[in-house]
Design a protein around this motif. Structure first.
Motif, PDB file in Angstrom:
ATOM      1  N   ALA A 157       0.764 -67.329  41.931  1.00 31.27           N
ATOM      2  CA  ALA A 157      -0.195 -66.122  41.053  1.00 31.27           C
ATOM      3  C   ALA A 157      -1.656 -66.467  41.185  1.00 31.27           C
ATOM      4  O   ALA A 157      -2.373 -65.531  41.219  1.00 31.27           O
ATOM      5  N   MET A 158      -2.045 -67.710  41.466  1.00 29.21           N
ATOM      6  CA  MET A 158      -3.505 -67.930  41.179  1.00 29.21           C
ATOM      7  C   MET A 158      -4.000 -67.461  42.800  1.00 29.21           C
ATOM      8  O   MET A 158      -4.932 -66.814  42.691  1.00 29.21           O
ATOM      9  N   LYS A 159      -3.149 -67.861  43.910  1.00 30.06           N
ATOM     10  CA  LYS A 159      -3.508 -67.332  45.136  1.00 30.06           C
ATOM     11  C   LYS A 159      -3.737 -65.788  45.036  1.00 30.06           C
ATOM     12  O   LYS A 159      -4.626 -65.155  45.805  1.00 30.06           O
ATOM     13  N   GLU A 160      -2.673 -65.093  44.549  1.00 25.44           N
ATOM     14  CA  GLU A 160      -2.693 -63.395  44.542  1.00 25.44           C
ATOM     15  C   GLU A 160      -3.941 -62.919  43.730  1.00 25.44           C
ATOM     16  O   GLU A 160      -4.511 -62.114  44.358  1.00 25.44           O
ATOM     17  N   LEU A 161      -4.270 -63.578  42.754  1.00 21.85           N
ATOM     18  CA  LEU A 161      -5.319 -63.213  41.921  1.00 21.85           C
ATOM     19  C   LEU A 161      -6.725 -63.601  42.751  1.00 21.85           C
ATOM     20  O   LEU A 161      -7.531 -62.629  42.793  1.00 21.85           O
ATOM     21  N   GLN A 162      -6.742 -64.652  43.288  1.00 20.54           N
ATOM     22  CA  GLN A 162      -7.984 -65.102  43.969  1.00 20.54           C
ATOM     23  C   GLN A 162      -8.219 -64.119  45.111  1.00 20.54           C
ATOM     24  O   GLN A 162      -9.325 -63.787  45.312  1.00 20.54           O
ATOM     25  N   TYR A 192      -4.004 -56.654  39.556  1.00 17.88           N
ATOM     26  CA  TYR A 192      -3.310 -57.910  39.344  1.00 17.88           C
ATOM     27  C   TYR A 192      -4.097 -58.930  38.213  1.00 17.88           C
ATOM     28  O   TYR A 192      -3.566 -59.359  37.402  1.00 17.88           O
ATOM     29  N   LEU A 193      -5.317 -58.794  38.246  1.00 22.70           N
ATOM     30  CA  LEU A 193      -5.907 -59.111  36.910  1.00 22.70           C
ATOM     31  C   LEU A 193      -5.667 -58.770  35.654  1.00 22.70           C
ATOM     32  O   LEU A 193      -5.507 -59.387  34.759  1.00 22.70           O
ATOM     33  N   GLN A 194      -5.300 -57.328  35.672  1.00 24.15           N
ATOM     34  CA  GLN A 194      -4.882 -56.728  34.409  1.00 24.15           C
ATOM     35  C   GLN A 194      -3.676 -57.252  34.045  1.00 24.15           C
ATOM     36  O   GLN A 194      -3.241 -57.512  33.007  1.00 24.15           O
ATOM     37  N   ALA A 195      -2.630 -57.302  35.256  1.00 21.97           N
ATOM     38  CA  ALA A 195      -1.373 -57.796  35.136  1.00 21.97           C
ATOM     39  C   ALA A 195      -1.218 -59.245  34.482  1.00 21.97           C
ATOM     40  O   ALA A 195      -0.407 -59.473  33.451  1.00 21.97           O
ATOM     41  N   VAL A 196      -2.070 -60.044  35.178  1.00 20.88           N
ATOM     42  CA  VAL A 196      -2.334 -61.591  34.401  1.00 20.88           C
ATOM     43  C   VAL A 196      -2.523 -61.572  33.272  1.00 20.88           C
ATOM     44  O   VAL A 196      -1.865 -62.228  32.205  1.00 20.88           O
ATOM     45  N   LEU A 197      -3.547 -60.810  32.768  1.00 17.99           N
ATOM     46  CA  LEU A 197      -4.066 -60.802  31.232  1.00 17.99           C
ATOM     47  C   LEU A 197      -2.894 -60.307  30.452  1.00 17.99           C
ATOM     48  O   LEU A 197      -2.761 -60.838  29.211  1.00 17.99           O
ATOM     49  N   LYS A 198      -2.162 -59.181  30.542  1.00 15.59           N
ATOM     50  CA  LYS A 198      -1.027 -58.627  29.908  1.00 15.59           C
ATOM     51  C   LYS A 198      -0.103 -59.773  29.870  1.00 15.59           C
ATOM     52  O   LYS A 198       0.400 -60.089  28.843  1.00 15.59           O
TER      53      LYS A 198
END
Length: 492
Positions: free
Chosen positions: A320-325, A348-354
């Motif tokens: 997930a970190m790599k995807e967001l990066q 993907y940033l929005q998805a991580v925070l949700k």
């Protein structure tokens, strides 16, 4: 405090037991109401002994046994606990007006100027007036956008501190709480108030709000709060906060306000409303202090909590970190920093925070409500004066609504309309309805900007296995118990 309570209960047990059974007999013989299911309870203390240090988890287990709508008793106070989407929707939408009141809470009242703030004040004309001040003058879209430079400057300074660590150990938790505190201070008060004193004061306040007050639920035992020192601690914190805000307001009154809206902080705006009487009622100094204190209680603590948990989950899930990066690098295009204009291009940033808000709801049990009249709820009779807790944490982990709810899967929010703004009752980190948090946009834009730039600028590696410990602290807001210690390497 618990020891004193035990002595009192056992010494008076025969008399209390007789009264309890007499009351139960009279209630059963005169009442024909269809009340929600209730777990067994003890005389006087009700179900208090069952809640433990993580009440949201205990209440989730009770709901799995007794159903999504249960009636417990905290001391002598009947409390309705909702742990399903349908129950939450009924309370915060269908019957929102009936459940828009707040109960009187002893510690909150002492800290927030007899509950003159937005969060804890009772429903009525006063609450409507100060809520409109927040929505129209303090937290409107235009006002939030006007503080963009503050957010970007503070984010830039945090990134610089990480870079200056030169790949030595960085306490990321400490940097994140410092950033959120600085943003709120500059926006609300006009400047930073650095150093541990003010931060410690806010931490004490949040800790006290999470303490159980015997007097709020067993009025006849209110002396226990005095004897245990809880009221004294609350009064001491309230006094320190009041002295601080008094000095801040005096400083604002004694300096000339700049012309136009640029550079004005929230205290400036509130003083202007007071001076011009734009709301049609006199805004007293205590009201100003209470409103500003709300901004700190909500704006600092929950924002920091979301950021810390998000980074912790990303560090535990390298994919997930790599995807967001990769998303951040694509959007940033080699520029020194990702700006707020770029954030909407980062799904993907929005998805991580949700997903972080779902797994780690900042306030697992939303602030309590209180019914103002008898009402029918999912077929049950709910009497007037019943306190209500929404177990947002349990709803966000409901197996009937979420696949693999215990797992961190940001992808579940890609191409998914569910949002955190109070219109989807599967995800309620900020509540919903009249009592929903008015500062959602203010807090979330900070989260998006900071998280996007952290992964854009650095690769992180954890220091020690304890940093992977996802244990929670106890309190009204749930934080990660162990700080995040990392080595940060600039992205090439």
């Amino acid at each position: 405090m618990a020891f004193i309570l035990q002595i009192f209960i056992f010494s008076s047990f025969p008399f209390i037991l007789a009264l309890y059974f007499l009351k139960s007999y009279l209630s059963s013989s005169t009442s024909h109401k269809n009340l929600p299911p209730s777990p067994p309870r003890l005389p006087l203390i009700g179900n208090l002994h069952q809640l433990g240090s993580s009440p949201h988890r205990v209440l989730q287990a009770m709901a799995q046994t007794h159903g999504p709508l249960i009636l417990i008793h905290l001391g002598t106070v009947p409390v309705l606990v909702a742990s399903s989407v349908d129950a939450a929707r009924e309370i915060m939408k269908t019957h929102d007006l009936v459940f828009s009141n707040r109960p009187h809470l002893n510690i909150a009242s002492r800290i927030f100027y007899a509950s003159k703030d937005i969060a804890f004040s009772q429903y009525g004309e006063y609450w409507r007036q100060i809520k409109s001040i927040a929505v129209l003058h303090l937290l409107s879209n235009k006002r939030v956008q006007s503080y963009r430079h503050v957010r970007e400057e503070e984010t830039r300074l945090m990134l610089k501190k990480i870079q200056q660590a030169n790949q030595s150990i960085v306490n990321l938790s400490e940097l994140l709480i410092s950033l959120t505190n600085n943003v709120v201070c500059r926006v609300a008060l006009g400047k930073r108030y650095e150093g541990r004193k003010f931060k410690n004061l806010l931490e004490k306040m949040v800790e006290l709000l999470g303490c159980f007050s015997v007097g709020s639920y067993i009025p006849s035992l209110r002396w226990v709060d005095r004897f245990s020192g809880l009221e004294r601690k609350a009064d001491a914190v309230a006094k320190e906060l009041d002295e601080f805000f008094e000095a801040v307001i005096d400083e604002h009154v004694n300096r000339k306000l700049g012309e136009g809206s640029e550079g004005r902080d929230l205290v400036d705006i509130l003083l202007e409303i007071q001076r011009d009487n734009v709301m049609g009622f006199h805004l007293e100094k205590e009201m100003i202090k209470a409103i500003i204190l709300d901004m700190f209680a909500a704006g600092t603590d929950t924002t920091f909590s979301n950021l810390e948990w998000a980074m912790a989950e990303l560090l535990r899930h390298p994919r997930a970190m790599k995807e967001l990066q990769q998303e951040a690098l694509k959007v940033g295009q080699g520029r020194p920093m990702i700006a707020e204009d770029d954030l909407e291009e980062m799904p993907y940033l929005q998805a991580v925070l949700k997903e972080t808000l779902r797994l780690h709801t900042p306030l697992p049990l939303l602030l309590p409500r209180e019914s103002t009249q008898d009402v029918k709820l999912l077929g049950y009779d709910i009497p007037s004066g019943t306190q209500v807790y929404i177990n947002a944490w349990a709803i966000a982990r409901d197996l009937s609504k979420w696949e693999a709810p215990e797992e961190f899967r940001p992808e579940r929010f890609l191409n998914n309309p569910i949002d955190y703004k109070g219109f989807h009752f599967e995800l309620l980190p900020f509540g919903a309805g009249r009592r929903g948090c008015p500062g959602i946009q203010f807090g979330m834009v900070v989260n998006k900007l900071v998280l996007a730039n952290l992964v854009y600028k650095f690769d992180f590696s954890l220091i020690g296995e304890e940093c992977l410990d996802m244990s929670e602290t106890n309190g009204v807001t749930v934080h990660k118990k162990c700080p995040i210690l990392v080595l940060a390497t600039p992205c090439s």
